[in-house]
Structure formats: C-alpha cells, structure tokens
Enzyme design. Structure first.
Site, PDB file in Angstrom:
ATOM      1  N   CYS A 115       0.813  -1.229   0.000  1.00  0.00           N
ATOM      2  CA  CYS A 115       0.000   0.000   0.000  1.00  0.00           C
ATOM      3  C   CYS A 115       0.841   1.271   0.000  1.00  0.00           C
ATOM      4  O   CYS A 115       0.341   2.358  -0.291  1.00  0.00           O
ATOM      5  CB  CYS A 115      -0.921   0.009   1.213  1.00  0.00           C
ATOM      6  SG  CYS A 115      -1.989  -1.421   1.209  1.00  0.00           S
ATOM      7  N   HIS A 261      -3.995   6.871   1.380  1.00  0.00           N
ATOM      8  CA  HIS A 261      -4.234   5.541   0.825  1.00  0.00           C
ATOM      9  C   HIS A 261      -5.674   5.145   1.139  1.00  0.00           C
ATOM     10  O   HIS A 261      -6.216   5.517   2.183  1.00  0.00           O
ATOM     11  CB  HIS A 261      -3.240   4.554   1.455  1.00  0.00           C
ATOM     12  CG  HIS A 261      -3.567   3.131   1.166  1.00  0.00           C
ATOM     13  ND1 HIS A 261      -3.744   2.670  -0.110  1.00  0.00           N
ATOM     14  CD2 HIS A 261      -3.757   2.062   1.993  1.00  0.00           C
ATOM     15  CE1 HIS A 261      -4.028   1.375  -0.055  1.00  0.00           C
ATOM     16  NE2 HIS A 261      -4.042   0.985   1.209  1.00  0.00           N
ATOM     17  N   ASN A 291     -10.011  -1.028  -2.466  1.00  0.00           N
ATOM     18  CA  ASN A 291      -8.592  -0.815  -2.136  1.00  0.00           C
ATOM     19  C   ASN A 291      -7.729  -1.379  -3.263  1.00  0.00           C
ATOM     20  O   ASN A 291      -7.590  -2.592  -3.399  1.00  0.00           O
ATOM     21  CB  ASN A 291      -8.288  -1.518  -0.811  1.00  0.00           C
ATOM     22  CG  ASN A 291      -6.842  -1.357  -0.372  1.00  0.00           C
ATOM     23  OD1 ASN A 291      -5.994  -0.894  -1.126  1.00  0.00           O
ATOM     24  ND2 ASN A 291      -6.553  -1.767   0.855  1.00  0.00           N
TER      25      ASN A 291
HETATM   26  O1  UT7 Z   1      -4.589  -1.621   2.580  1.00  0.00           O
HETATM   27  C1  UT7 Z   1      -3.971  -2.519   3.399  1.00  0.00           C
HETATM   28  C2  UT7 Z   1      -4.157  -2.195   4.836  1.00  0.00           C
HETATM   29  N1  UT7 Z   1      -5.387  -2.773   5.277  1.00  0.00           N
HETATM   30  C3  UT7 Z   1      -6.160  -2.129   6.117  1.00  0.00           C
HETATM   31  O2  UT7 Z   1      -5.859  -1.021   6.476  1.00  0.00           O
HETATM   32  C4  UT7 Z   1      -7.384  -2.847   6.589  1.00  0.00           C
HETATM   33  C5  UT7 Z   1      -7.686  -2.500   8.023  1.00  0.00           C
HETATM   34  N2  UT7 Z   1      -8.786  -3.242   8.585  1.00  0.00           N
HETATM   35  C6  UT7 Z   1     -10.067  -3.089   8.176  1.00  0.00           C
HETATM   36  O3  UT7 Z   1     -10.341  -2.361   7.249  1.00  0.00           O
HETATM   37  C7  UT7 Z   1     -11.144  -3.782   8.982  1.00  0.00           C
HETATM   38  O4  UT7 Z   1     -10.557  -4.449  10.077  1.00  0.00           O
HETATM   39  C8  UT7 Z   1     -11.989  -4.804   8.159  1.00  0.00           C
HETATM   40  C9  UT7 Z   1     -12.886  -4.055   7.191  1.00  0.00           C
HETATM   41  C10 UT7 Z   1     -11.096  -5.779   7.422  1.00  0.00           C
HETATM   42  C11 UT7 Z   1     -12.885  -5.599   9.090  1.00  0.00           C
HETATM   43  O5  UT7 Z   1     -13.716  -4.717   9.822  1.00  0.00           O
HETATM   44  P1  UT7 Z   1     -13.856  -4.827  11.391  1.00  0.00           P
HETATM   45  O6  UT7 Z   1     -14.831  -3.825  11.780  1.00  0.00           O
HETATM   46  O7  UT7 Z   1     -12.477  -4.756  11.997  1.00  0.00           O
HETATM   47  O8  UT7 Z   1     -14.484  -6.256  11.558  1.00  0.00           O
HETATM   48  P2  UT7 Z   1     -13.935  -7.496  12.385  1.00  0.00           P
HETATM   49  O9  UT7 Z   1     -12.757  -8.085  11.715  1.00  0.00           O
HETATM   50  O10 UT7 Z   1     -13.829  -7.130  13.839  1.00  0.00           O
HETATM   51  O11 UT7 Z   1     -15.118  -8.464  12.261  1.00  0.00           O
HETATM   52  C12 UT7 Z   1     -16.413  -8.182  12.868  1.00  0.00           C
HETATM   53  C13 UT7 Z   1     -17.383  -9.211  12.362  1.00  0.00           C
HETATM   54  C14 UT7 Z   1     -16.837 -10.642  12.485  1.00  0.00           C
HETATM   55  O12 UT7 Z   1     -17.901 -11.479  12.811  1.00  0.00           O
HETATM   56  P3  UT7 Z   1     -18.117 -11.971  14.355  1.00  0.00           P
HETATM   57  O13 UT7 Z   1     -16.848 -12.666  14.725  1.00  0.00           O
HETATM   58  O14 UT7 Z   1     -18.343 -10.715  15.138  1.00  0.00           O
HETATM   59  O15 UT7 Z   1     -19.307 -12.850  14.266  1.00  0.00           O
HETATM   60  C15 UT7 Z   1     -16.403 -10.948  11.066  1.00  0.00           C
HETATM   61  O16 UT7 Z   1     -16.430 -12.310  10.779  1.00  0.00           O
HETATM   62  O17 UT7 Z   1     -17.650  -8.990  10.972  1.00  0.00           O
HETATM   63  C16 UT7 Z   1     -17.433 -10.204  10.260  1.00  0.00           C
HETATM   64  N3  UT7 Z   1     -17.015  -9.878   8.909  1.00  0.00           N
HETATM   65  C17 UT7 Z   1     -17.889  -9.689   7.902  1.00  0.00           C
HETATM   66  N4  UT7 Z   1     -19.222  -9.712   7.876  1.00  0.00           N
HETATM   67  C18 UT7 Z   1     -19.826  -9.473   6.714  1.00  0.00           C
HETATM   68  C19 UT7 Z   1     -15.751  -9.714   8.427  1.00  0.00           C
HETATM   69  N5  UT7 Z   1     -15.805  -9.437   7.123  1.00  0.00           N
HETATM   70  C20 UT7 Z   1     -17.115  -9.419   6.777  1.00  0.00           C
HETATM   71  C21 UT7 Z   1     -17.801  -9.169   5.561  1.00  0.00           C
HETATM   72  N6  UT7 Z   1     -19.150  -9.217   5.584  1.00  0.00           N
HETATM   73  N7  UT7 Z   1     -17.171  -8.902   4.422  1.00  0.00           N
END
Ligand code: UT7
Length: 335
Positions: A115, A261, A291
């Site tokens: 990135c 980014h 992204n």
């Molecule tokens: O460019 C490279 C650098 N990358 C980044 O900067 C990414 C940084 N991180 C993020 O953008 C976020 O952490 C994500 C968008 C990847 C995830 O969002 P979050 O709010 O941190 O969600 P989480 O990982 O805490 O997950 C919360 C819930 C989980 O379910 P449970 O365990 O609470 O039942 C996940 O399984 O959301 C679930 N989940 C989804 N649900 C629906 C994760 N991805 C998805 C999805 N659709 N696509």
C-alpha cells in the site's frame, strides 16, 4: 537545484464494475456491512475471462500520462513500477510494461511495498532526480488483485476490500530555486507486524513453495488481521503526519489537500478527525474503487487533476500504511 515535478497523471480501471450485492451472492456478506465497515460501495475487477495482466492495466494508465506530458516512451530515463501483484513472479512487471510501451532500453525497476508502493516510488524518483541520474521518469502503481482473492465467507474480509486498477505519473526534473515538487518524504517499516497482512505464495521460508500443504492451508490467499492493521493505521498515520509537517516546517493548515491511501473509509475519517483536517481537504474515492493497494494514491491524484480540484502552488500530502508493516508520507507542492 533539481526538483521533482509531477508533469502529468493517468489512470485506468477495468470495465467490470462489481457492486457489493454481487459479492453477497457469493459469500455471507451484505451491502450494508461492507458500506458501514469499509465505505466501499463498488470496485473494478478485471473480467473473469479477460487475458489481462497487471502490466496491461499499467500500460493503459501510462499511455494517458505520457500523452499528457507530451513524452515519447523512449525519452524516459527510468520506469518505476510499484505492485504486489505482478503479472508473473519473475520477471517484474516493469519489464512487461517497458516492452509494451516500446520504451527501447529504458531501465525498469519493480518495487513492492504494497500500500505504500507509490510513496516509496516517489521517494526513489526524487532521489534519482535530485542526484541528476534521471530527468524523465514514469512511476506507476498498479494491481490486479481480484484473481488472488478467495470469494468465500471464510475470506470475506479481504474479498470485499481489494480491487484492480492502475495510476501513473510522469515525473520531470525541473531546475529551480523555489521549494516546489517533492518537498519532503518520510518512510517507515516495522517487520514485527509482517504476519498481520500477508500472502504465502509464490515464495516460502521453508519447504516447497507449492505443495499440497500450502494449498490445503490456503496460504496462497491473502491473510489479514484487519483489526491489528486498523489500530496501527489510526495511530501511526497521524504520527507520521506530525513528523512530516515538522520536517517541512509546516502546519496542518498549510496543506491544501490530503490524499490518503484508500484502505478503509473509517481509517481515513479517524485520521482526519485526529488531525482536525476539514472534510473538503481530504480526498476519498474508496467508495467506487475499493482498495487498489499501490494504485490508490495515483488514481486519486489523477481524479483530482481531472476535476480541477488542485491549483498552482497548492501543497498536498500523500499518506499511507500497509503490509510490512510499512507506512509514510510525502509532501508535494504544485508549480
Ligand atoms: O490496505 C492494506 C491495509 N489494510 C487495512 O488497512 C485494513 C484494516 N482493517 C479493516 O479495514 C477492517 O478491520 C476490516 C474491514 C477488514 C474488518 O472490519 P472490522 O470492523 O475490523 O471487523 P472485524 O474483523 O472485527 O469483524 C467483525 C465481524 C466478524 O464477525 P463476528 O466474529 O463478530 O461474528 C467478522 O467475521 O464482521 C465479520 N465480517 C464480515 N461480515 C460481513 C468480516 N468481514 C465481513 C464481511 N461481511 N465482508
């Protein structure tokens, strides 16, 4: 003194436009979740049957930038290609791009850095220009990520985020005593977070690169500990901005535009609020593009130029964080 001036920009996005609803037919996700948690509404992906590589996306962006600069490919002194999704493992995509452009014997340097690939590229180009090793450089950030995503619920966190696209800039050495062009840059890395965002193939520390175990463990798909990366981003991006402003002897108010980014709209909003940046001074387009990793910043810059949202003497800041962990920024002043 030689200064690095971005003479022109170009971008290319594949035609296929994938809405969140299309993804919710393939895995357990929803438009509502994706918009709320990431800001993404849609993204461009290369068509499943298209015979296209990362260098082809880069080529389309590059010919626009070259034409706008009025440069022929053979006039270039250097091509710098930032990507984490090269056409093939070896050789680098820069060689493919150089050949397609017909850029005769112009050297082509591939860089990774994910990135922050474009930020690293800018610093490298600036070093070439200030040391008078190059006068005309093509810098490209391009990614073709859609085909290495696993479109299933287990990997939905990465599947809904990453996308394809390319952005290119022509960078020219200009002789001037004014403080213009690339003013300053700061780059950091912290390898202790290397496992937080990674893809296991095609290289491997131990054992065979491609084996039934690797495939069974799905090491060939990207893995992301999203929460960890998120937390690091909202802490380190404001910090490096403060370092950059201090180095350039500037204040936040001196910035006319911030181009971050595009990893997650919530990260960029938290960053904006932390630094008190007015909404109109930060540019986001993740809503429509997802992204695109090394391509996000040059794509955004090209859009801003096209929309006439930047004017002479504006000071802008590019900033980003991603796999590695790597992070940093560049302050740039338009002429
Ligand atoms: O460019 C490279 C650098 N990358 C980044 O900067 C990414 C940084 N991180 C993020 O953008 C976020 O952490 C994500 C968008 C990847 C995830 O969002 P979050 O709010 O941190 O969600 P989480 O990982 O805490 O997950 C919360 C819930 C989980 O379910 P449970 O365990 O609470 O039942 C996940 O399984 O959301 C679930 N989940 C989804 N649900 C629906 C994760 N991805 C998805 C999805 N659709 N696509």
């Amino acid at each position: 003194m030689k200064r690095s001036i971005i003479k022109s920009t170009g971008r290319h996005l594949p035609d296929r436009y994938v809405l969140n609803d299309e993804l919710s037919e393939l895995m357990e996700t929803s438009n509502e979740w994706i918009v709320q948690r990431t800001g993404i509404e849609a993204r461009h992906w290369v068509g499943e049957d298209e015979d296209v590589g990362t260098s082809d996306l880069a080529y389309e962006a590059s010919i626009i930038a070259l034409e706008r600069a009025g440069w022929k490919p053979e006039e270039l002194d250097l091509i710098v290609f930032a990507t984490m999704t090269p056409d093939v493992n070896v050789p680098g995509s820069g060689a493919f791009l150089q050949n397609r452009l017909g850029a005769k014997k112009v050297p082509a340097l591939d860089i990774r850095q994910q990135c922050t690939g474009f930020l690293h590229g800018l610093e490298i180009c600036d070093a070439y220009i200030r040391s008078e090793k190059a006068k005309k450089i093509l810098l490209v950030g391009a990614e073709f990520q859609s085909r290495y995503l696993e479109l299933v619920t287990e990997n939905r966190d990465t599947a809904v985020i990453f996308a394809d696209g390319a952005g290119a800039v022509c960078i020219e050495a200009v002789e001037t005593n004014e403080d213009v062009g690339v003013i300053t840059s700061i780059l950091h890395a912290d390898g202790k977070h290397a496992d937080a965002l990674r893809a296991g193939l095609p290289a491997r520390k131990s054992g065979k690169a491609i084996s039934p175990t690797v495939i069974k463990n799905k090491e060939h798909f990207p893995y992301m500990d999203g929460k960890t990366v998120f937390k690091l981003a909202v802490t380190l991006l404001p910090k490096v901005t403060e370092e950059l402003l201090l180095k350039a002897n500037m204040k936040v108010e001196d910035l006319n535009m911030v181009i971050p980014h595009q990893a997650n709209l919530r990260i960029n909003e938290a960053f904006r609020q932390r630094l008190n940046i007015p909404e109109e001074k930060i540019y986001n387009n993740i809503q429509q593009y997802g992204n695109t990793t090394a391509a996000t910043i040059p794509i955004a810059l090209d859009e801003l130029m096209e929309k006439n949202m930047l004017k002479p003497n504006d000071t802008i800041m590019f900033i980003g964080l991603g796999a590695g962990l790597t992070w940093g920024g560049v302050i740039y002043k338009l002429i």
